[in-house]
Design a protein around this motif. Structure first.
Motif, mmCIF file in Angstrom:
data_model
loop_
_atom_site.group_PDB
_atom_site.id
_atom_site.type_symbol
_atom_site.label_atom_id
_atom_site.label_comp_id
_atom_site.label_asym_id
_atom_site.label_seq_id
_atom_site.Cartn_x
_atom_site.Cartn_y
_atom_site.Cartn_z
ATOM 1 N N TYR A 95 36.741 46.983 34.159
ATOM 2 C CA TYR A 95 36.243 45.682 34.598
ATOM 3 C C TYR A 95 37.413 44.760 34.912
ATOM 4 O O TYR A 95 38.543 44.979 34.466
ATOM 5 C CB TYR A 95 35.316 45.058 33.545
ATOM 6 C CG TYR A 95 35.956 44.785 32.200
ATOM 7 C CD1 TYR A 95 36.013 45.779 31.222
ATOM 8 C CD2 TYR A 95 36.457 43.517 31.888
ATOM 9 C CE1 TYR A 95 36.587 45.521 29.987
ATOM 10 C CE2 TYR A 95 37.027 43.260 30.656
ATOM 11 C CZ TYR A 95 37.088 44.273 29.703
ATOM 12 O OH TYR A 95 37.647 44.015 28.485
ATOM 13 N N THR A 96 37.149 43.751 35.706
ATOM 14 C CA THR A 96 38.215 42.850 36.145
ATOM 15 C C THR A 96 38.076 41.437 35.586
ATOM 16 O O THR A 96 39.064 40.716 35.485
ATOM 17 C CB THR A 96 38.245 42.764 37.682
ATOM 18 O OG1 THR A 96 36.965 42.321 38.151
ATOM 19 C CG2 THR A 96 38.554 44.121 38.304
ATOM 20 N N ASN A 97 36.882 41.050 35.201
ATOM 21 C CA ASN A 97 36.622 39.673 34.775
ATOM 22 C C ASN A 97 36.942 39.527 33.281
ATOM 23 O O ASN A 97 36.250 40.083 32.428
ATOM 24 C CB ASN A 97 35.166 39.308 35.046
ATOM 25 C CG ASN A 97 34.865 37.850 34.838
ATOM 26 O OD1 ASN A 97 35.608 37.139 34.161
ATOM 27 N ND2 ASN A 97 33.778 37.382 35.420
ATOM 28 N N SER A 98 37.984 38.772 32.964
ATOM 29 C CA SER A 98 38.393 38.620 31.562
ATOM 30 C C SER A 98 37.407 37.770 30.763
ATOM 31 O O SER A 98 37.518 37.660 29.539
ATOM 32 C CB SER A 98 39.792 38.010 31.485
ATOM 33 O OG SER A 98 39.814 36.771 32.171
ATOM 34 N N GLN B 247 33.183 43.719 40.091
ATOM 35 C CA GLN B 247 33.783 43.307 38.832
ATOM 36 C C GLN B 247 33.715 44.398 37.775
ATOM 37 O O GLN B 247 34.463 44.367 36.807
ATOM 38 C CB GLN B 247 33.093 42.051 38.314
ATOM 39 C CG GLN B 247 33.235 40.840 39.221
ATOM 40 C CD GLN B 247 32.611 39.626 38.592
ATOM 41 O OE1 GLN B 247 33.110 39.105 37.595
ATOM 42 N NE2 GLN B 247 31.502 39.179 39.147
ATOM 43 N N ASP C 221 33.304 42.384 45.962
ATOM 44 C CA ASP C 221 33.959 42.003 44.710
ATOM 45 C C ASP C 221 33.286 42.743 43.553
ATOM 46 O O ASP C 221 32.360 42.244 42.937
ATOM 47 C CB ASP C 221 33.840 40.489 44.512
ATOM 48 C CG ASP C 221 34.496 40.045 43.206
ATOM 49 O OD1 ASP C 221 34.125 38.989 42.687
ATOM 50 O OD2 ASP C 221 35.374 40.786 42.722
ATOM 51 N N LYS D 52 41.222 46.381 29.924
ATOM 52 C CA LYS D 52 39.928 46.083 30.543
ATOM 53 C C LYS D 52 39.202 47.392 30.875
ATOM 54 O O LYS D 52 38.770 47.641 32.011
ATOM 55 C CB LYS D 52 40.095 45.230 31.797
ATOM 56 C CG LYS D 52 40.604 43.811 31.523
ATOM 57 C CD LYS D 52 40.457 42.941 32.762
ATOM 58 C CE LYS D 52 40.864 41.508 32.494
ATOM 59 N NZ LYS D 52 42.310 41.374 32.240
ATOM 60 N N ALA E 140 28.989 37.820 30.389
ATOM 61 C CA ALA E 140 30.016 36.830 30.057
ATOM 62 C C ALA E 140 29.552 35.794 29.051
ATOM 63 O O ALA E 140 30.217 34.817 28.822
ATOM 64 C CB ALA E 140 30.482 36.119 31.325
#
Lengths: 114, 113
Positions: B25-28, B3, B1, B71, B94
């Motif tokens: 990136y994939t995580n908002s 991210q 995974d 993103k 984050a």
């Protein structure tokens, strides 16, 4: 004003032995972080510690790995019964407080497991 | 995974030209992004950062652009110098801080004289 000091720079262990990696943060820094970099990959978070406290260990493998940051002395990352897959570069970083925009990294310890 | 992804393992640029390094990136939930530079046998050193409330941050020859809808972020180095030859890591957080950074795989930049 010394930076983040890690020792040893290189560590060779045979399978089943223990590895101890040391990190002395920058003067005045009370937050320590450990990251691991496997070959051809980016750094991956392992653990975040303050003096005598583990704040976030969500990146630590469940077995064989432990970390501490005692009131006196360096932070220690300990790997018991090492396996070949533990071979990697282990980087320590420090910051003077939480939420700082950047970390200061040491030069790393290259662990090789034979 | 993965991210944070840096899809170009390497990049070669002529001295004096612009170097553009990309990162997806994939995580908002990521709201803070940093670029680190790493020489062999050394630890990463901080280059430049950007908060998600901005779309551009500039520091000398280095500029970081952030496109939240895509993103995607990029690092521009202009003009490129031989001393810029290194591995560049994109990292994201984050929590508006840096306690737990998620790094990309890195891009090896080579500046040719």
């Amino acid at each position: 004003n010394a930076g983040v000091m890690q020792n040893p720079r290189h560590l060779v262990r045979r399978r089943g032995q223990e590895a101890r990696l040391r990190c002395s943060p920058m003067k005045g820094h009370s937050h320590v972080y450990w990251y691991r970099q496997l070959p051809e990959e980016g750094l991956k978070f392992m653990v975040y510690l303050q003096k005598e406290n583990i704040i976030d260990e969500s990146g630590m493998p469940k077995e064989r790995f432990s970390a501490e940051f005692p009131k006196e002395g360096p932070s220690i990352l300990r790997i018991q019964q090492v396996v070949r897959g533990d071979s990697a570069a282990y980087f320590c970083a420090s910051s003077p407080q939480a939420g700082l925009e950047k970390l200061f990294f040491g030069s790393g310890t290259q662990l090789s497991v034979l | 995974d993965q991210q944070v992804k840096q899809n170009s393992p390497s990049l070669s640029v002529q001295e004096g030209r612009i170097s553009i390094l990309n990162c997806d990136y994939t995580n908002s939930m990521f709201d803070y992004f940093l670029w680190y530079k790493k020489y062999p046998a050394e630890g990463p050193t901080f280059l430049i950062s950007i908060s998600s409330i901005k779309d551009k941050n500039e520091d000398g020859r280095f500029t970081v652009f952030l496109n939240k809808s895509a993103k995607h972020l990029s690092l521009h180095i202009v003009p490129s110098q031989p001393g810029d030859s290194a591995v560049y890591f994109c990292a994201a957080s984050a929590n508006q801080g840096a306690q737990k950074l998620v790094f990309g795989q890195g891009t090896r930049l080579t500046i040719n004289p």
